[in-house]
Write a protein that holds these residues in place. Structure first.
Motif, mmCIF file in Angstrom:
data_model
loop_
_atom_site.group_PDB
_atom_site.id
_atom_site.type_symbol
_atom_site.label_atom_id
_atom_site.label_comp_id
_atom_site.label_asym_id
_atom_site.label_seq_id
_atom_site.Cartn_x
_atom_site.Cartn_y
_atom_site.Cartn_z
ATOM 1 N N VAL A 31 -30.205 -17.778 -36.259
ATOM 2 C CA VAL A 31 -30.933 -16.944 -35.301
ATOM 3 C C VAL A 31 -30.066 -15.744 -34.953
ATOM 4 O O VAL A 31 -28.924 -15.903 -34.509
ATOM 5 N N LEU A 32 -30.615 -14.547 -35.153
ATOM 6 C CA LEU A 32 -29.881 -13.309 -34.903
ATOM 7 C C LEU A 32 -30.645 -12.460 -33.893
ATOM 8 O O LEU A 32 -31.857 -12.292 -34.023
ATOM 9 N N GLN A 33 -29.945 -11.930 -32.876
ATOM 10 C CA GLN A 33 -30.613 -11.039 -31.923
ATOM 11 C C GLN A 33 -30.347 -9.584 -32.287
ATOM 12 O O GLN A 33 -29.226 -9.207 -32.626
ATOM 13 N N PHE A 34 -31.413 -8.773 -32.174
ATOM 14 C CA PHE A 34 -31.341 -7.341 -32.435
ATOM 15 C C PHE A 34 -31.717 -6.577 -31.162
ATOM 16 O O PHE A 34 -32.250 -7.155 -30.213
ATOM 17 N N PRO A 35 -31.453 -5.269 -31.125
ATOM 18 C CA PRO A 35 -31.682 -4.515 -29.885
ATOM 19 C C PRO A 35 -33.136 -4.441 -29.428
ATOM 20 O O PRO A 35 -33.405 -4.253 -28.240
ATOM 21 N N ASP A 36 -34.095 -4.531 -30.353
ATOM 22 C CA ASP A 36 -35.495 -4.436 -29.975
ATOM 23 C C ASP A 36 -36.339 -5.130 -31.048
ATOM 24 O O ASP A 36 -35.856 -5.424 -32.151
ATOM 25 N N PRO A 37 -37.615 -5.411 -30.760
ATOM 26 C CA PRO A 37 -38.464 -6.115 -31.729
ATOM 27 C C PRO A 37 -38.649 -5.355 -33.039
ATOM 28 O O PRO A 37 -38.772 -5.974 -34.102
ATOM 29 N N GLN A 38 -38.687 -4.028 -32.972
ATOM 30 C CA GLN A 38 -38.898 -3.243 -34.195
ATOM 31 C C GLN A 38 -37.751 -3.447 -35.184
ATOM 32 O O GLN A 38 -37.965 -3.659 -36.385
ATOM 33 N N LEU A 46 -28.206 -6.271 -41.679
ATOM 34 C CA LEU A 46 -27.728 -6.625 -40.343
ATOM 35 C C LEU A 46 -27.057 -5.423 -39.684
ATOM 36 O O LEU A 46 -27.287 -5.137 -38.503
ATOM 37 N N GLU A 47 -26.245 -4.718 -40.433
ATOM 38 C CA GLU A 47 -25.516 -3.585 -39.876
ATOM 39 C C GLU A 47 -26.445 -2.416 -39.544
ATOM 40 O O GLU A 47 -26.347 -1.817 -38.467
ATOM 41 N N SER A 48 -27.349 -2.103 -40.442
ATOM 42 C CA SER A 48 -28.203 -0.929 -40.232
ATOM 43 C C SER A 48 -29.197 -1.130 -39.093
ATOM 44 O O SER A 48 -29.673 -0.150 -38.502
ATOM 45 N N ASN A 49 -29.501 -2.365 -38.774
ATOM 46 C CA ASN A 49 -30.451 -2.641 -37.689
ATOM 47 C C ASN A 49 -29.773 -3.075 -36.396
ATOM 48 O O ASN A 49 -30.432 -3.466 -35.437
ATOM 49 N N GLY A 50 -28.449 -2.987 -36.366
ATOM 50 C CA GLY A 50 -27.721 -3.199 -35.110
ATOM 51 C C GLY A 50 -27.689 -4.628 -34.631
ATOM 52 O O GLY A 50 -27.835 -4.883 -33.426
ATOM 53 N N MET A 51 -27.495 -5.582 -35.551
ATOM 54 C CA MET A 51 -27.378 -6.974 -35.123
ATOM 55 C C MET A 51 -26.401 -7.092 -33.964
ATOM 56 O O MET A 51 -25.282 -6.588 -34.021
ATOM 57 N N ASP A 97 -20.829 -12.320 -34.187
ATOM 58 C CA ASP A 97 -21.180 -11.183 -33.349
ATOM 59 C C ASP A 97 -21.215 -9.910 -34.173
ATOM 60 O O ASP A 97 -20.909 -9.902 -35.372
ATOM 61 N N SER A 98 -21.574 -8.811 -33.505
ATOM 62 C CA SER A 98 -21.797 -7.551 -34.213
ATOM 63 C C SER A 98 -20.510 -6.970 -34.779
ATOM 64 O O SER A 98 -20.557 -6.115 -35.666
ATOM 65 N N LEU A 99 -19.364 -7.409 -34.267
ATOM 66 C CA LEU A 99 -18.097 -6.895 -34.768
ATOM 67 C C LEU A 99 -17.713 -7.529 -36.097
ATOM 68 O O LEU A 99 -16.758 -7.107 -36.738
ATOM 69 N N ALA A 100 -18.447 -8.543 -36.513
ATOM 70 C CA ALA A 100 -18.119 -9.234 -37.762
ATOM 71 C C ALA A 100 -19.399 -9.680 -38.448
ATOM 72 O O ALA A 100 -19.649 -10.871 -38.619
ATOM 73 N N THR A 101 -20.233 -8.723 -38.844
ATOM 74 C CA THR A 101 -21.481 -9.088 -39.514
ATOM 75 C C THR A 101 -21.211 -9.821 -40.821
ATOM 76 O O THR A 101 -22.054 -10.575 -41.303
ATOM 77 N N ALA A 102 -20.034 -9.612 -41.397
ATOM 78 C CA ALA A 102 -19.703 -10.320 -42.632
ATOM 79 C C ALA A 102 -19.676 -11.819 -42.418
ATOM 80 O O ALA A 102 -19.871 -12.595 -43.356
ATOM 81 N N LYS A 103 -19.456 -12.239 -41.181
ATOM 82 C CA LYS A 103 -19.431 -13.676 -40.900
ATOM 83 C C LYS A 103 -20.790 -14.306 -41.165
ATOM 84 O O LYS A 103 -20.878 -15.471 -41.537
ATOM 85 N N ALA A 104 -21.853 -13.517 -40.984
ATOM 86 C CA ALA A 104 -23.192 -14.035 -41.247
ATOM 87 C C ALA A 104 -23.362 -14.407 -42.711
ATOM 88 O O ALA A 104 -24.149 -15.297 -43.052
#
Length: 436
Positions: free
Chosen positions: A171-178, A122-127, A103-110
């Motif tokens: 598979v990672l979800q982001f806030p929007d397609p951009q 991942l962090e800058s695009n709000g994974m 999840d977003s609280l642990a992007t390092a897990k990715a």
């Protein structure tokens, strides 16, 4: 905020499950009274030796409250249902090699499965969250020592069999397609730059929007593409450094994965918050020793058969068992049970027989309870039920399987008496759930 508030039992009638049916009787020609003796249609579950385990559904004992963190866990379980397993790509990929939620609280897990260099993207695009799964044509080696050199770690740093073909999908979800598009481009660029003087960019004919690269002479390649609000990364490896073979396998993985995401539209934060924790009434029927429910994408969740297969080692065997018997939902409860819902009662009986066939070394089942079988197995063979006890690698675990109506359940414990009590409680819970 508390996730549950315990309900008072005052005024609530406990439903007994001893159902008495009158035997059929012949009637006289003049319509005389029926005769016969009463017979038990069901065993009296109130007499079972259940120890301290509850036999009432969890929603009778507690009330669930929505929270952002619990919603994220449910969303992760939902995403797992929509990430490919080995047989979705090819029947030869019948060995599970990895299942990892993030999840977003642990992007390092990715970076346990991707290159460490992609974390800033991942962090800058709000994974928001993601799920990664891997499959192999051969069983993973027993030794699971981790080695993370900073490049792709498709099996969480574990080494695969060099004679196997393998793939990993993240598979990672982001806030929007951009932002998904930007993230996909930056992920590929960051991984390419890890060895820019050796990597070569390549294209995939069947997925022209994917960005891919490989290192000549190395039998693996990686590709990343945006798909709506998702960024999808695929890593493939084969015994020999055959670029056409690697490209073809990557295209095959994408072809299996992308349609699944069409059926799982990305979620907004509001939708995540309001996700139903038990839409099919599975968790209320699953043995749950605790007095509250805290969603977890693996240990406390409801899955489709695909979602459950991520946690089964022999995916081909378990997929066949579930497909043949019309299993549509599978649930797990922490330190509790694993529950399958089959097509009907007859299918559940067949599923139970098939599951019993996956183990040997039978041991004593709980007394006076129908349709329960127990066996002794190594802890490594208990799959997701490792969350039902405190596992010790190599230790013997007692595994009991049972069926009731259209449900098949499994429970596990390092102690035989405890496993028997869990099985008894799970059977009683399934019976009680019919009336509560």
């Amino acid at each position: 905020m508390k996730r549950f508030g315990t309900r008072s039992s005052a005024g609530r009638t406990i439903v007994g499950t001893l159902a008495i049916a009158l035997a059929a009787a012949s009637l006289s020609g003049c319509g005389g009274p029926a005769s016969g003796n009463p017979t038990a249609r069901e065993v009296d579950v109130r007499q079972f030796a259940v120890g301290n385990y509850p036999t009432d559904p969890l929603d009778v004992r507690s009330t669930f409250h929505h929270e952002a963190t619990t919603g994220k866990a449910i969303a992760l379980a939902r995403l797992a249902d929509s990430v490919v397993v080995g047989p979705d790509v090819d029947p030869q990929f019948n060995h599970n090699a990895l299942a990892l939620s993030m999840d977003s609280l642990a992007t390092a897990k990715a970076t346990q499965v991707l290159a460490g260099a992609v974390q800033p993207a991942l962090e800058s695009n709000g994974m928001m969250f993601g799920f990664s799964a891997a499959a192999s044509t051969r069983a993973m080696p027993k030794s699971r020592q981790r080695e993370r050199p900073g490049n792709f770690n498709p099996f969480d740093g574990a080494q695969s069999d060099t004679e196997a073909s393998v793939f990993n999908v993240t598979v990672l979800q982001f806030p929007d397609p951009q932002r998904a598009q930007t993230a996909a481009e930056q992920m590929e660029a960051a991984d390419f730059a890890v060895a820019a003087d050796q990597n070569v960019r390549i294209t995939l004919d069947k997925q022209p929007t994917a960005k891919a690269h490989w290192r000549p002479g190395v039998p693996s390649m990686a590709a990343t593409m945006a798909y709506g609000q998702y960024a999808v990364n695929v890593y493939v490896a084969q015994p020999k450094p055959d670029l056409d073979g690697l490209r073809g396998l990557a295209e095959k993985v994408f072809a299996a994965q992308l349609p699944l995401l069409d059926k799982a539209p990305a979620l907004s934060p509001h939708e995540i918050f309001r996700l139903d924790y038990d839409p099919d009434g599975m968790l209320r029927r699953t043995l749950h020793p605790k007095a509250y429910y805290r969603p977890h994408p693996v240990s406390e969740a409801t899955h489709t058969p695909r979602g459950h297969l991520h946690y089964a080692d022999d995916q081909a065997t378990w997929k066949q068992l579930m497909d043949d018997n019309g299993v549509d939902r599978v649930s797990t409860a922490s330190y509790g049970g694993l529950l399958f819902r089959a097509r009907d009662t007859e299918a559940a009986a067949k599923l139970w027989a098939g599951i019993k066939g996956t183990t040997s070394d039978s041991v004593e089942a709980p007394a006076n309870i129908p349709d329960v079988a127990c066996s002794a197995v190594p802890t490594e063979e208990t799959g997701v039920l490792r969350y039902a006890y405190d596992p010790a690698e190599g230790a013997t675990v007692y595994l009991c399987s049972l069926h009731y109506d259209r449900y098949v359940a499994r429970v596990a414990s390092p102690q035989l008496v405890d496993a028997q009590q869990k099985a008894a409680a799970q059977y009683a819970l399934l019976a009680n759930s019919q009336f509560m």
